[in-house]
Every structure is written in structure tokens, then in C-alpha cells.
Design a protein around this motif. Structure first.
Motif, PDB file in Angstrom:
ATOM      1  N   GLY A 152       4.101   0.152   9.181  1.00  0.00           N
ATOM      2  CA  GLY A 152       4.949   1.332   8.878  1.00  0.00           C
ATOM      3  C   GLY A 152       5.563   2.244   9.886  1.00  0.00           C
ATOM      4  N   LYS A 153       6.256   4.337   9.510  1.00  0.00           N
ATOM      5  CA  LYS A 153       6.568   3.848  10.807  1.00  0.00           C
ATOM      6  C   LYS A 153       6.830   5.550  10.491  1.00  0.00           C
ATOM      7  N   GLU A 154       6.383   7.237  11.275  1.00  0.00           N
ATOM      8  CA  GLU A 154       7.069   8.068  10.658  1.00  0.00           C
ATOM      9  C   GLU A 154       7.967   8.534  10.195  1.00  0.00           C
ATOM     10  N   ASP A 155       9.019   8.223   9.977  1.00  0.00           N
ATOM     11  CA  ASP A 155      10.284   9.360   9.794  1.00  0.00           C
ATOM     12  C   ASP A 155      11.015   8.178   8.614  1.00  0.00           C
ATOM     13  N   TRP A 156      11.184   8.733   7.719  1.00  0.00           N
ATOM     14  CA  TRP A 156      11.250   7.589   6.265  1.00  0.00           C
ATOM     15  C   TRP A 156      12.128   8.759   5.058  1.00  0.00           C
ATOM     16  N   GLU A 157      13.245   7.480   5.289  1.00  0.00           N
ATOM     17  CA  GLU A 157      14.835   8.036   4.241  1.00  0.00           C
ATOM     18  C   GLU A 157      14.355   8.323   2.607  1.00  0.00           C
TER      19      GLU A 157
ATOM     20  N   CYS B 110      -6.755   3.932  11.729  1.00  0.00           N
ATOM     21  CA  CYS B 110      -5.444   5.520  11.888  1.00  0.00           C
ATOM     22  C   CYS B 110      -4.588   5.820  10.964  1.00  0.00           C
ATOM     23  N   CYS B 111      -4.221   6.612   9.724  1.00  0.00           N
ATOM     24  CA  CYS B 111      -3.393   6.266   8.746  1.00  0.00           C
ATOM     25  C   CYS B 111      -2.688   8.075   8.732  1.00  0.00           C
ATOM     26  N   GLY B 112      -1.586   7.997   9.060  1.00  0.00           N
ATOM     27  CA  GLY B 112      -0.481   9.300   9.057  1.00  0.00           C
ATOM     28  C   GLY B 112       0.227   9.239   7.967  1.00  0.00           C
ATOM     29  N   GLU B 113       0.342  10.738   7.219  1.00  0.00           N
ATOM     30  CA  GLU B 113       0.469  10.665   5.556  1.00  0.00           C
ATOM     31  C   GLU B 113       1.977  11.931   5.995  1.00  0.00           C
ATOM     32  N   ALA B 114       2.480  12.487   5.178  1.00  0.00           N
ATOM     33  CA  ALA B 114       3.476  13.282   4.878  1.00  0.00           C
ATOM     34  C   ALA B 114       2.951  14.380   4.467  1.00  0.00           C
ATOM     35  N   HIS B 115       1.662  15.051   4.127  1.00  0.00           N
ATOM     36  CA  HIS B 115       1.609  15.081   2.993  1.00  0.00           C
ATOM     37  C   HIS B 115       2.071  15.921   1.631  1.00  0.00           C
ATOM     38  N   GLU B 116       2.202  14.704   0.703  1.00  0.00           N
ATOM     39  CA  GLU B 116       2.457  14.171  -0.547  1.00  0.00           C
ATOM     40  C   GLU B 116       2.017  14.597  -1.311  1.00  0.00           C
ATOM     41  N   ASP B 117       2.732  14.781  -2.344  1.00  0.00           N
ATOM     42  CA  ASP B 117       2.293  14.766  -3.729  1.00  0.00           C
ATOM     43  C   ASP B 117       1.475  13.819  -4.483  1.00  0.00           C
TER      44      ASP B 117
ATOM     45  N   LEU C 173       0.857  -1.721   0.230  1.00  0.00           N
ATOM     46  CA  LEU C 173       0.594  -0.184   0.236  1.00  0.00           C
ATOM     47  C   LEU C 173       0.670   1.157   0.352  1.00  0.00           C
ATOM     48  N   CYS C 174       0.598   2.189  -0.780  1.00  0.00           N
ATOM     49  CA  CYS C 174       1.374   3.474  -1.079  1.00  0.00           C
ATOM     50  C   CYS C 174       0.131   4.404  -0.428  1.00  0.00           C
ATOM     51  N   GLY C 175       0.841   5.327   0.711  1.00  0.00           N
ATOM     52  CA  GLY C 175      -0.433   6.299   0.612  1.00  0.00           C
ATOM     53  C   GLY C 175       0.090   7.186   2.368  1.00  0.00           C
ATOM     54  N   PRO C 176       0.228   6.065   3.302  1.00  0.00           N
ATOM     55  CA  PRO C 176       0.328   6.552   4.242  1.00  0.00           C
ATOM     56  C   PRO C 176       1.704   6.390   4.944  1.00  0.00           C
ATOM     57  N   SER C 177       2.032   6.918   5.793  1.00  0.00           N
ATOM     58  CA  SER C 177       3.674   6.753   6.134  1.00  0.00           C
ATOM     59  C   SER C 177       3.626   5.662   6.957  1.00  0.00           C
ATOM     60  N   SER C 178       2.566   5.987   7.813  1.00  0.00           N
ATOM     61  CA  SER C 178       2.485   4.856   9.030  1.00  0.00           C
ATOM     62  C   SER C 178       0.813   4.790   9.358  1.00  0.00           C
ATOM     63  N   ILE C 179       0.299   3.475   9.825  1.00  0.00           N
ATOM     64  CA  ILE C 179      -1.285   3.040  10.515  1.00  0.00           C
ATOM     65  C   ILE C 179      -0.561   2.640  11.624  1.00  0.00           C
ATOM     66  N   GLN C 180      -1.941   3.410  12.960  1.00  0.00           N
ATOM     67  CA  GLN C 180      -2.271   2.321  13.669  1.00  0.00           C
ATOM     68  C   GLN C 180      -3.953   2.141  13.524  1.00  0.00           C
ATOM     69  N   VAL C 181      -3.392   1.016  14.088  1.00  0.00           N
ATOM     70  CA  VAL C 181      -4.456   0.651  14.143  1.00  0.00           C
ATOM     71  C   VAL C 181      -5.472  -0.220  15.869  1.00  0.00           C
ATOM     72  N   LEU C 182      -6.206   0.392  15.803  1.00  0.00           N
ATOM     73  CA  LEU C 182      -7.374  -0.077  17.702  1.00  0.00           C
ATOM     74  C   LEU C 182      -8.557  -0.525  17.638  1.00  0.00           C
TER      75      LEU C 182
END
Length: 830
Positions: free
Chosen positions: A799-804, A159-166, A137-146
Motif C-alpha cells: 500500500g501507500k500513505e497517500d491515495w487519490e 504495522c497497519c496505518g489507517e487514515a481514520h476513515e468511517d 484487504l480494505c481498511g489500512p492505507s498501508s502495511i509495513q511488516v518487520l
């Protein structure tokens, strides 16, 4: 080298050597695809894919990502089958690797760890039976399921966190959003076609074209400021050569500015010209058009994205929009999508207060405020925000999902359509017949005063401001693009305060002032807290009652004037347009958007809170949200520098109060700069230890100290203009409350989506897609209010918050996200 003599540190180099021998060419990153996951006990496990998915190797778990990749490389070399012919094809090995096949199975086992053994945190460790590699899956940087129970229903919160990418970046090859650059032939070089050799940064004789490109690329990549070489040029001239070799010259991107006054030479037919540019044809063409001010329609952009998504699907990559729409239409559970997108016009209505007059003419303190300055960078920003993935996702969801399945929760621009004409029309329908959106007593003076002030900036000349948010301003299809009321916003309290984010993050060159409003109308920090709590949880009249409004202070409820005076008593002139970046210039006391169906009037988010209060069990959620909002804003504004992990407040404060430092330090990573404890080197004198800056001494006042400062320094005559420090301080204080408003709206919308679902829907999945910071706040709130990741593999985290920059961001989904029915039943709370 013998496989027995290898260790982790040498495994990768040996793998590259053997793979290059197999392929008959130098192996590169495309030939070796690493996928790394984390086990429940926090270890990293990498799976290496080679030869088009015909070979996969799993390394032993390691305590960091780098070592886990080395372990996978070691496993590949020690396997000894790299020279075996790939099955079925009988042809040569492919030149690049796309994605792992669906049959690939990952084993996250440790040598001394059996299934069911207790690991760190007490959670049983299991082999990853549920990790299905067929979907990336491409889009969110990380996903947290509760998961938890709400209003008597089983609820899963994804909960899908993104980095406001184009969106173009998210559809690049291999889920790597960083542009891959190279030499692209370009005959439209203008002055570069005749560039005098004296301006070349370097030259090389008797080189082939391939050697010239390789040589020039090495020069760029060895420079620590590689980004400064973007749009640099390479000329290759074979004049007089009989063997195909020629002279190569590389020109830095700023050579054009040095061209004037230099004698030019005529371009020969034997000269080829190349530009160091993005190798992605679609991305390069779109950037070129935006840079030229060409409007790229949403329809055209979406068609390009659809084409790119087809290519990605062939690599086993699915974009987030296709995934969520498929899940919503599967029917295994009720699905609602909560987006950090502008609130719909259908959820609000216009309120007009006959007891309030329209805003009075501005005071001198606003008219004397200096004109907008030039933008901070001379670079042409091709990323104007109109191609954001969030915007694309919203457009797709509006068409593919039912209206009650899509919830948009960003009210900061309520009533402001940006560049989307259809959204503008939907807001215009809220106006009474014959009424205009803008009703400001300054407009009469605006039309009759002298000519527009002459100081104008580069962004105005381009016709569009430098803007990175998920919208672009002042579309060319607007016939009255030069007028302030063109596509004017419908007034709203949310947009009045929401401009603080625009001024802080994206357009600090635009001048607007909240300081007079805070000092004159709000008065104290405690009253500011009570005002925003009433505004977002109670009625608007209750909130307005907390403001000090009289003949003296009412004109201070304005952040920007249409009028400009060079000095006290000088002739009035028209202030240059802000191009819609400040959609609501004055506090909308007389007319504003409110939640539909509420009287006395409530803001949109307060309407959600009131609906929940009126439902069984909803009042407790609203009370918890109110307490959370007050606590989180207090924490944020108690120390704005340290509380804002992104570093945006810190950079804005440096710009306003320490401009000499701001100009002379590397600002490419604000978060890293904010945390610097050692002296930071000067960009102008990098080798001097005397010219370094101690940033630990830079402090931003707290909410309490900041309001006190504004009250003490601003005089009561309202004639003194505010300083850059005072304006920026006021913007930070306002933005703190607005930033948490989005989080609050998402929290309440999650509860409202569950509460308003049809009675027969007992299994509900709420998917939140928003910026990473917003998602973190929502996750933290629901964790302490009955939700948990109990029973989910990997604690529900992907996933994770910070990517190279050059890292593959494709998320391999567990089975409970490939099929939402596996999220149920929800474990009962302990």
C-alpha cells in the motif's frame, strides 16, 4: 486506429472506445479495474481487469503509476481479444467489473531482468510468486511488516496505518471511499418544492429527464468548487408538455438561505425534484439521521456493516476485522492485536491522595475567559465520529478475540466513556460506593450562581457538538444530559492533557486555557520535559514534585471554569456546557486513575514500563523508549510548523493569530497549505495578485521560546485572560507530549505483549492498527532496535500513505500475510 500506431498516451482513450463498442454503452471507471503494485526496485506494474475478471492484462514496469496504467491499457488493446466472447457464460458482457478472480497471476518481470539479478538497494529481484490476488484487504492505507527476536522469541510485527476513515466509507463498492454522487429523487424538499425560478443558478428548456440530469451534473463538475454543490437541487417540470420534455432548473445548496422574502410558486404535480447526493443508500440514510440529531446505535450500525461486508465479499474484498480475526483464530502463531483505541477500565484503578485537597475555586483569569464561540462552519457535520472503523474494529475484537489478544493503547481519554454506556459503567465501577466522578469546589458556586450566560452557540442548539473523533458526546439516553456530571469522566492525568487535541483539531470554538498552568506551575521548558518524563516513566508523586504548587499557583492548575464573569467584579454566571469535550477541567492532584497494582501510584503507561523493567532484558527496551520519547518530542516541538506534516498545528495557529488569512484561504488540504512557498491566493479575490498571502512568514514558537513567551507576557496577578495566541501556543506544546504518548504506549505494549505471552508460545505476530503517523513512529523505533524487513518481498511494504479520492484502496496481500505461518522462521540478525 491500428494497434501498431498506439503509444502510451493514446492507449487509454482507444481502450475506452473499443470497450464502449463492445458493451453497447459508454464505458466508465467501473468497467476498467486497475491494480498497481511496486516491484522491489521501485517500479510500478499495473494489472488491468476487464469483463468480470475474464480478461487480465499486465503492463510493462514503469517509473510512475500513471504510465504503468497506460502500459496495461496498451497491452489490452494490442492483445486484440476484446471482442472475443467471455468464456463459459455465453451471455452479454457484464456492465461493471467487481474484482479479479483468485486464479489471476501477476508477473512483475522486466525484459532484461532475470530472477536473482541484483537491483537497486542490493536486494535480489524475484518474480512475485507470493502475490495472491484472491484476497483484497480494505481498511489500512498501508502495511509495513518487520521481523526480529524479542525476549528469546521470534516476533513478526505487522504495522497497519489507517487514515481514520468511517466504516461505511470502507465498505463502499470497489474499495473506493469517496462518495459517488448523483441525482436522487427526493420529495421532502420543503422550500425547494416551491422555489421561485428566479433563485435558480441555471435553467434548460425542452430537455428530457436524462438530458436534464446530465446537463445539471456537468454544471456541478465544471465548477472548481464542486463540494459547494453538495445537497444542491434539480427541478424538472413537464407542465404543458406532451412529449415528455420539460424545463430543468438547478439550485445551489445555499438557495434555501436566499429563499426568504422571495415569492414562492406552487409545486405542480408534473414537477419532479432531485437532490445531488450520495448514491450509496446506507451512507445517505445514516448521514441524514445524524444530521437530524438521531442517535444511531452501535448495534444498528454494526448490522448495516455486516450486510455491506457480504456484498463486498462477493467482489473479492475482505474488511480488515474479518481478516485479523481469521488469522488470530487460525492457530498457526500467537496473534495479538494492538489498537489505537481507549485503554480498558480493567487495566486501571482509582487512586485517592488524602494529603491533597480538592481543586480550589478558579481565579478571575479563568472566569473572565470569553464564552465559547460558534463553530467554524455553518455546515451540518454528519460525520460525528460515532461510525469510525476503529470503533467498529474494537467492538468486533472485544467479542471475537481473547482478552489477552486485544491491547488498546490510546490513554488520552482515560476515564472518559464518550457515548458508549457500557464503557462508562466499567469506569463507574472503579468509584468507591457513594462517590461521584466529579469532585470540584466550584460546583457549589455553580449551582447557586445566576442563570446561564446567554451567549450560546449553534452546536448547543443541536444538542451535540460538531465532532469528528471516534466517539459522539452526550447520548440522548442520558436522563441528565444538561448537567456537567452526566456520564462524567473519572479524573485522569491523561484526559486532563488529552483535551488539547480536541481543542486544536476538532473544537477550537470551545475555550480552555493551559497557558496559566504552564507559566505558573511548570515554569520552564526543561522542567516541562522532566515533568512529562516522570509522569510517563516514573511515579506520579515524583512528577507532581516538579510542579510549583502553593496557594497562589494551585488555582492555575485548571483549564476551564464552570463560572463566567463578563468583566472584573461582575456577577457570577454559569458558563455554558462544553458537552463533555473537556472531561477533566482541573489537574487531578487529589484523585486520578493509575495503573492497577502499583504503589506508589503510576500512570497506565508507566505501569507497562515498570513491568518491562522487572523482566529479563526489558530494562534496555524501556531505556531506549525513554530516549526515543524525549528525542521525538524535542524534534516535534523545536519547530511545530514544519515537524507536523499533517498541517494541523499550522491551521490552528492561523486561526488563532492570523484570522483574516485563515478566513480567506483554501484550508481543505492543511498539509499542502503548510508547505506553500509561493504566495497563496485569496478566496474572496482570487483574480487579484495584490491580495495574496505569504505564508512562509508564519512561524510557531518552539517549546523553549514558547514557555519563555508565556512567562514574560502573563502577569503575576492572575487577573488577565490569555489571548487566543497564548491559548493555542500552550495547547500545541501540551499536545506535542500527548501525541507522542500514543506512540510510546504502542512501542511498550508491543514489548509487553511478547514478554507476557505463555512460555510455550515461541512464534508471535503483533498486529498494530493505528493512524499512519503513529505507525511510522513505531516502525522507526523497532527498525533501530533489532527488527527489519529482511527476506520479505517488497521490503515488507504494501500500500501507500497517500491515495487519490477515487482510487481503489484494496490491498493485494502477499502470501505471508494470507498465512501467518509463512512469516517464520525469522532471519537471524547479521
Amino acid at each position: 486506429m491500428s494497434s501498431d500506431s498506439l503509444d502510451l498516451s493514446t492507449a487509454k482513450s482507444e481502450l475506452v472506445s473499443r470497450l464502449s463498442q463492445l458493451l453497447g454503452r459508454p464505458a466508465d471507471g467501473k468497467d476498467m479495474l486497475y491494480h498497481t503494485d511496486r516491484t522491489p526496485d521501485g517500479m510500478h506494474v499495473s494489472v488491468l481487469t476487464l469483463l468480470g475478471g475474464k480478461r487480465q492484462y499486465t503492463g510493462q514496469p514503469c517509473n510512475n503509476r500513471k504510465r504503468s496504467e497506460q502500459a496495461a491499457a496498451l497491452a489490452a488493446v494490442q492483445a486484440g481479444d476484446l471482442f472475443d466472447q467471455p468464456e463459459s457464460s455465453g451471455s452479454a458482457a457484464p456492465s461493471s467489473i467487481s474484482a479479479p478472480p483468485a486464479s489471476m497471476k501477476r508477473t512483475l518481470s522486466r525484459e532484461n531482468c532475470e530472477p536473482g539479478e541484483q537491483q537497486r538497494g542490493g536486494a535480489p529481484f524475484k518474480k512475485a510468486k507470493s502475490m495472491l490476488p484472491g484476497v483484497r484487504l480494505c481498511g489500512p492505507s498501508s502495511i509495513q511488516v518487520l521481523r526480529g527476536a524479542l525476549f528469546g522469541r521470534e516476533v513478526a510485527l505487522v504495522c497497519c496505518g489507517e487514515a481514520h476513515e468511517d466504516v461505511i466509507d470502507l465498505t463502499r463498492e470497489g474499495c473506493v471511499i469517496e462518495p459517488k454522487r448523483g441525482w436522487v429523487q427526493d420529495e421532502s424538499c420543503g422550500a425547494f418544492a416551491r422555489m421561485d425560478p428566479i433563485l435558480a443558478s441555471a435553467s434548460k428548456r425542452n430537455a428530457t429527464l436524462a438530458q436534464a440530469k446530465s446537463w445539471a451534473e456537468k454544471i456541478i463538475k465544471e465548477d472548481r468548487e464542486e463540494s459547494a454543490w453538495h445537497d444542491s437541487w434539480l427541478s424538472f417540470d413537464t407542465s404543458g408538455s406532451t412529449d415528455g420534455t420539460g424545463t430543468a432548473r438547478v439550485f445551489a445548496s445555499d438557495a434555501a438561505s436566499r429563499y426568504h422574502g422571495v415569492s414562492a410558486t406552487t409545486q405542480s404535480e408534473a414537477m419532479q425534484l432531485f437532490r445531488w447526493a450520495d448514491l450509496d443508500d446506507d451512507a445517505r440514510e445514516l448521514a441524514k439521521r445524524r444530521k437530524a440529531g438521531d442517535l444511531v446505535s452501535f448495534e444498528e450500525l454494526d448490522a448495516i456493516v455486516e450486510k455491506r461486508k457480504c456484498a463486498r465479499k462477493a467482489q473479492g474484498i475482505t474488511l480488515f476485522d474479518d481478516w485479523i480475526i481469521q488469522q488470530a483464530q487460525a492457530g498457526t502463531a500467537r496473534v495479538a492485536l494492538v489498537l489505537e483505541a481507549p485503554v480498558k477500565a480493567s487495566e486501571v484503578e482509582l487512586h485517592e491522595d488524602p494529603a491533597m485537597s480538592s481543586a480550589p475555586t478558579s481565579k478571575e483569569c479563568h472566569r473572565l475567559m470569553e464564552l465559547d464561540s460558534d463553530t467554524d462552519s455553518d455546515e451540518d457535520d454528519a460525520e460525528d465520529g460515532s461510525g469510525s472503523f476503529l470503533g467498529y474494529l474494537e467492538r468486533r475484537a472485544r467479542v471475537a478475540l481473547k482478552p489477552d489478544q486485544l491491547c488498546c493503547v490510546d490513554p488520552r481519554e482515560l476515564g472518559d466513556a464518550g457515548d458508549e454506556h457500557s464503557r462508562w459503567l466499567s469506569f463507574q465501577e472503579l468509584l468507591p460506593s457513594g462517590k461521584r466522578a466529579v469532585e470540584d469546589s466550584e460546583e457549589a458556586a455553580f449551582t447557586s450562581c445566576a442563570e446561564e450566560a446567554t451567549l450560546w452557540t449553534s452546536h448547543a442548539k443541536k444538542g451535540r457538538p460538531r465532532h469528528r473523533r471516534a466517539k459522539a458526546r452526550r447520548p440522548k439516553h442520558c436522563e441528565n444530559a444538561g448537567k456537567e456530571d452526566c456520564l462524567a469522566a473519572i479524573p485522569s492525568w491523561e484526559a486532563f492533557f488529552g483535551a488539547a487535541a480536541e481543542l486544536l483539531y476538532y473544537s477550537p470554538h470551545v475555550k480552555a486555557d493551559y497557558a496559566q498552568f504552564l507559566a505558573g506551575c511548570i515554569g520552564t521548558s526543561e522542567n516541562m520535559r522532566e515533568f512529562f518524563l516522570s509522569l510517563f516513566f516514573d511515579t506520579v508523586p515524583e512528577a507532581v514534585a516538579k510542579l510549583k504548587l502553593d496557594e497562589v499557583t494551585r488555582p492555575l492548575a485548571r483549564i476551564r471554569s464552570l463560572l463566567y464573569q463578563a468583566e472584573p467584579g461582575a456577577e457570577l454566571r454559569r458558563r455554558t456546557s462544553d458537552h463533555g469535550l473537556i472531561p477533566v477541567r482541573t489537574a487531578p492532584l487529589d484523585r486520578y486513575l493509575k495503573a492497577k497494582g502499583f504503589d506508589p501510584p503510576r500512570l497506565w503507561v508507566s505501569g507497562i514500563a515498570e513491568r518491562l523493567r522487572q523482566s529479563s532484558g526489558g530494562a534496555a527496551i524501556v531505556d531506549a523508549a525513554r530516549s526515543w520519547y524525549l528525542k521525538s518530542t524535542n524534534n516535534l516541538l523545536a519547530n511545530p510548523r514544519n515537524s507536523d506534516a499533517s498541517g494541523d498545528y499550522f491551521i490552528a495557529w492561523l486561526r488563532a493569530c492570523h484570522r483574516h488569512i485563515w478566513r480567506d484561504v483554501d484550508r481543505t488540504d492543511p498539509a499542502k497549505l503548510r508547505k506553500q512557498r509561493e504566495p497563496v491566493q485569496s478566496e474572496s479575490r482570487p483574480d487579484s495578485r495584490l491580495h495574496r498571502f505569504d505564508l512562509t512568514q508564519v512561524r510557531i514558537p518552539s517549546l523553549d521560546a514558547g514557555i519563555q513567551e508565556l512567562q514574560k507576557t502573563l502577569d503575576q496577578s492572575n487577573t488577565r485572560i490569555c489571548t487566543a495566541r497564548e491559548r493555542t501556543l500552550a495547547q500545541i506544546l501540551v499536545d506535542g507530549f500527548q501525541l507522542r504518548l500514543v506512540d510510546l504506549a504502542a512501542i511498550l505494549t508491543v514489548a509487553d505483549a511478547v514478554q507476557s505471552a505463555p512460555p510455550d508460545e515461541q512464534k508471535i505476530v503483533i498486529v498494530l492498527y493505528a493512524g499512519g503517523d503513529h505507525v511510522k513512529s513505531v516502525v522507526d523505533f523497532w527498525r533501530v532496535n533489532g527488527f527489519s524487513a529482511e527476506g520479505l518481498e517488497g521490503r515488507g511494504s504494501i500500500g501507500k500513505e497517500d491515495w487519490e479520492d477515487e482510487e481503489d484502496r484494496g490491498l493485494v496481500l502477499p502470501d505471508y500475510l494470507a498465512d501467518f505461518s509463512r512469516l517464520f522462521p525469522v532471519p537471524k540478525p547479521r
